[in-house]
Design a protein around this motif. Structure first.
Motif, PDB file in Angstrom:
ATOM      1  N   PRO A 156       0.730  -0.831   0.042  1.00 56.90           N
ATOM      2  CA  PRO A 156       0.101  -0.483   0.005  1.00 56.90           C
ATOM      3  C   PRO A 156       0.682   1.817   0.078  1.00 56.90           C
ATOM      4  O   PRO A 156       0.166   2.138  -0.380  1.00 56.90           O
ATOM      5  N   THR A 157       1.800   1.267   0.672  1.00 54.71           N
ATOM      6  CA  THR A 157       3.047   2.828   0.469  1.00 54.71           C
ATOM      7  C   THR A 157       3.157   2.505  -0.092  1.00 54.71           C
ATOM      8  O   THR A 157       3.162   3.989  -0.738  1.00 54.71           O
ATOM      9  N   PRO A 158       3.958   2.456  -1.741  1.00 53.07           N
ATOM     10  CA  PRO A 158       4.657   2.732  -3.323  1.00 53.07           C
ATOM     11  C   PRO A 158       3.013   2.762  -3.293  1.00 53.07           C
ATOM     12  O   PRO A 158       3.380   3.724  -4.445  1.00 53.07           O
ATOM     13  N   LEU A 159       1.933   2.368  -3.635  1.00 52.73           N
ATOM     14  CA  LEU A 159       0.399   2.473  -4.536  1.00 52.73           C
ATOM     15  C   LEU A 159       0.082   3.858  -3.691  1.00 52.73           C
ATOM     16  O   LEU A 159      -0.177   4.380  -4.942  1.00 52.73           O
ATOM     17  N   ALA A 160       0.627   4.468  -2.795  1.00 56.63           N
ATOM     18  CA  ALA A 160      -0.581   5.303  -1.807  1.00 56.63           C
ATOM     19  C   ALA A 160       0.333   6.142  -2.679  1.00 56.63           C
ATOM     20  O   ALA A 160       0.055   7.899  -2.923  1.00 56.63           O
ATOM     21  N   PHE A 161       1.954   6.213  -2.579  1.00 54.93           N
ATOM     22  CA  PHE A 161       2.875   7.713  -2.718  1.00 54.93           C
ATOM     23  C   PHE A 161       2.667   7.626  -4.457  1.00 54.93           C
ATOM     24  O   PHE A 161       2.556   8.602  -4.960  1.00 54.93           O
ATOM     25  N   ALA A 162       2.216   6.634  -5.031  1.00 51.26           N
ATOM     26  CA  ALA A 162       2.370   6.501  -7.074  1.00 51.26           C
ATOM     27  C   ALA A 162       0.689   7.115  -7.228  1.00 51.26           C
ATOM     28  O   ALA A 162       0.529   8.338  -7.682  1.00 51.26           O
ATOM     29  N   LEU A 163      -0.874   7.259  -6.282  1.00 53.92           N
ATOM     30  CA  LEU A 163      -1.622   7.917  -6.798  1.00 53.92           C
ATOM     31  C   LEU A 163      -1.284   9.286  -5.971  1.00 53.92           C
ATOM     32  O   LEU A 163      -2.108  10.772  -6.882  1.00 53.92           O
ATOM     33  N   LEU A 164      -1.193   9.615  -5.708  1.00 52.78           N
ATOM     34  CA  LEU A 164      -0.629  10.968  -4.533  1.00 52.78           C
ATOM     35  C   LEU A 164       0.189  11.868  -6.186  1.00 52.78           C
ATOM     36  O   LEU A 164      -0.255  13.196  -6.142  1.00 52.78           O
ATOM     37  N   ALA A 165       1.161  11.040  -6.795  1.00 50.89           N
ATOM     38  CA  ALA A 165       2.408  11.534  -7.223  1.00 50.89           C
ATOM     39  C   ALA A 165       1.586  11.971  -8.893  1.00 50.89           C
ATOM     40  O   ALA A 165       1.539  12.804  -9.317  1.00 50.89           O
ATOM     41  N   GLY A 166       0.080  10.957  -9.106  1.00 54.54           N
ATOM     42  CA  GLY A 166      -0.947  11.196  -9.822  1.00 54.54           C
ATOM     43  C   GLY A 166      -1.274  12.096 -10.094  1.00 54.54           C
ATOM     44  O   GLY A 166      -1.496  12.939 -11.136  1.00 54.54           O
ATOM     45  N   ALA A 167      -2.003  12.645  -9.068  1.00 51.82           N
ATOM     46  CA  ALA A 167      -3.119  13.958  -8.184  1.00 51.82           C
ATOM     47  C   ALA A 167      -2.063  15.304  -8.902  1.00 51.82           C
ATOM     48  O   ALA A 167      -2.846  16.141  -8.876  1.00 51.82           O
ATOM     49  N   VAL A 168      -0.853  15.046  -7.837  1.00 47.51           N
ATOM     50  CA  VAL A 168      -0.477  16.458  -8.235  1.00 47.51           C
ATOM     51  C   VAL A 168      -0.330  16.380  -9.982  1.00 47.51           C
ATOM     52  O   VAL A 168      -0.692  17.686 -10.944  1.00 47.51           O
ATOM     53  N   LEU A 169       0.159  15.142 -11.043  1.00 50.56           N
ATOM     54  CA  LEU A 169       0.344  15.596 -11.731  1.00 50.56           C
ATOM     55  C   LEU A 169      -0.633  15.893 -12.718  1.00 50.56           C
ATOM     56  O   LEU A 169      -0.953  16.960 -13.907  1.00 50.56           O
ATOM     57  N   THR A 170      -1.947  15.383 -12.182  1.00 46.21           N
ATOM     58  CA  THR A 170      -2.840  15.275 -13.013  1.00 46.21           C
ATOM     59  C   THR A 170      -3.522  17.015 -12.424  1.00 46.21           C
ATOM     60  O   THR A 170      -4.035  17.923 -13.289  1.00 46.21           O
ATOM     61  N   LEU A 171      -3.892  17.129 -11.480  1.00 43.81           N
ATOM     62  CA  LEU A 171      -3.704  18.844 -10.755  1.00 43.81           C
ATOM     63  C   LEU A 171      -2.766  19.747 -11.428  1.00 43.81           C
ATOM     64  O   LEU A 171      -3.535  21.106 -11.979  1.00 43.81           O
ATOM     65  N   ARG A 172      -1.754  19.509 -11.991  1.00 45.01           N
ATOM     66  CA  ARG A 172      -1.046  20.399 -12.467  1.00 45.01           C
ATOM     67  C   ARG A 172      -0.975  20.089 -13.862  1.00 45.01           C
ATOM     68  O   ARG A 172      -1.628  21.959 -14.721  1.00 45.01           O
ATOM     69  N   LEU A 173      -1.565  19.302 -14.649  1.00 42.82           N
ATOM     70  CA  LEU A 173      -2.303  19.775 -15.990  1.00 42.82           C
ATOM     71  C   LEU A 173      -2.904  19.716 -16.284  1.00 42.82           C
ATOM     72  O   LEU A 173      -3.977  21.011 -16.847  1.00 42.82           O
ATOM     73  N   LEU A 174      -4.351  20.281 -15.301  1.00 39.42           N
ATOM     74  CA  LEU A 174      -5.692  20.695 -15.410  1.00 39.42           C
ATOM     75  C   LEU A 174      -5.322  21.901 -15.166  1.00 39.42           C
ATOM     76  O   LEU A 174      -6.192  23.254 -15.244  1.00 39.42           O
ATOM     77  N   THR A 175      -4.505  22.272 -14.335  1.00 38.40           N
ATOM     78  CA  THR A 175      -4.060  24.452 -13.770  1.00 38.40           C
ATOM     79  C   THR A 175      -3.254  24.570 -14.097  1.00 38.40           C
ATOM     80  O   THR A 175      -2.670  25.795 -14.337  1.00 38.40           O
ATOM     81  N   TRP A 176      -2.324  23.862 -15.510  1.00 39.99           N
ATOM     82  CA  TRP A 176      -1.117  24.787 -16.545  1.00 39.99           C
ATOM     83  C   TRP A 176      -2.079  26.298 -17.522  1.00 39.99           C
ATOM     84  O   TRP A 176      -2.611  25.872 -18.424  1.00 39.99           O
TER      85      TRP A 176
END
Length: 176
Positions: A156-176
């Motif tokens: 669960p730890t690397p999966l949680a980090f991957a999800l958080l990084a994916g959220a940051v990536l998605t939000l950055r792409l949406l607000t760029w």
């Protein structure tokens, strides 16, 4: 007598024909109603997602992105500190998935570079997009190693980090 009987048959067959016709119309109507409901649900879902994206884009400077990026950077720094400490628990945890102790400093450097990239992405979006994307790949690979070495307890730890990084990536792409 037979004509009357034929007349009755004809008269009684006419309402049956109307009933069959009405039943076909009802069946067709139900089918159209079900199709209409499905289309309506799809439109509601699409509008919900587009509204959520519009709400995110309306925030000045991507406040949601900034919060998630700061959280990710802090967690990455904490994880890098744990790797650099070479504590017996950390060493045992990484050796369980095939990572020798001598590689922990390099992994810590990767995490610190990722944290720096995510924070730099707050002001220069392309750097943040690349950093977040590479962090998603890094943590998915880490999850793969946990699966490969049958270490499901720590998956669960690397999966949680991957999800958080994916959220940051998605939000950055949406607000760029």
């Amino acid at each position: 007598d037979r004509a009357v009987a034929d007349g009755r048959v004809r008269r009684s067959a006419a309402p049956v024909a109307h009933l069959v016709s009405d039943a076909r119309k009802i069946t067709t109507g139900k089918r159209e109603l079900r199709t209409g409901k499905r289309e309506l649900r799809a439109r509601v879902i699409a509008l919900s997602f587009s509204q959520a994206a519009a709400d995110i884009q309306r925030t000045d400077g991507g406040t949601d992105h900034d919060v998630f990026a700061a959280l990710l950077a802090a967690l990455l720094a904490w994880s890098a500190r744990a790797k650099r400490s070479h504590s017996p628990e950390a060493v045992a945890s990484y050796e369980r998935v095939g990572v020798p102790e001598r590689r922990l400093n390099a992994l810590a450097a990767v995490l610190l570079a990722g944290a720096a990239g995510v924070l730099a992405g707050l002001t220069f979006a392309p750097v943040g997009v690349v950093a977040a994307g590479l962090l998603v790949v890094y943590f998915l690979l880490a999850a793969g190693f946990h699966i490969r070495y049958h270490d499901a307890a720590r998956l669960p730890t690397p999966l949680a980090f991957a999800l958080l990084a994916g959220a940051v990536l998605t939000l950055r792409l949406l607000t760029w």
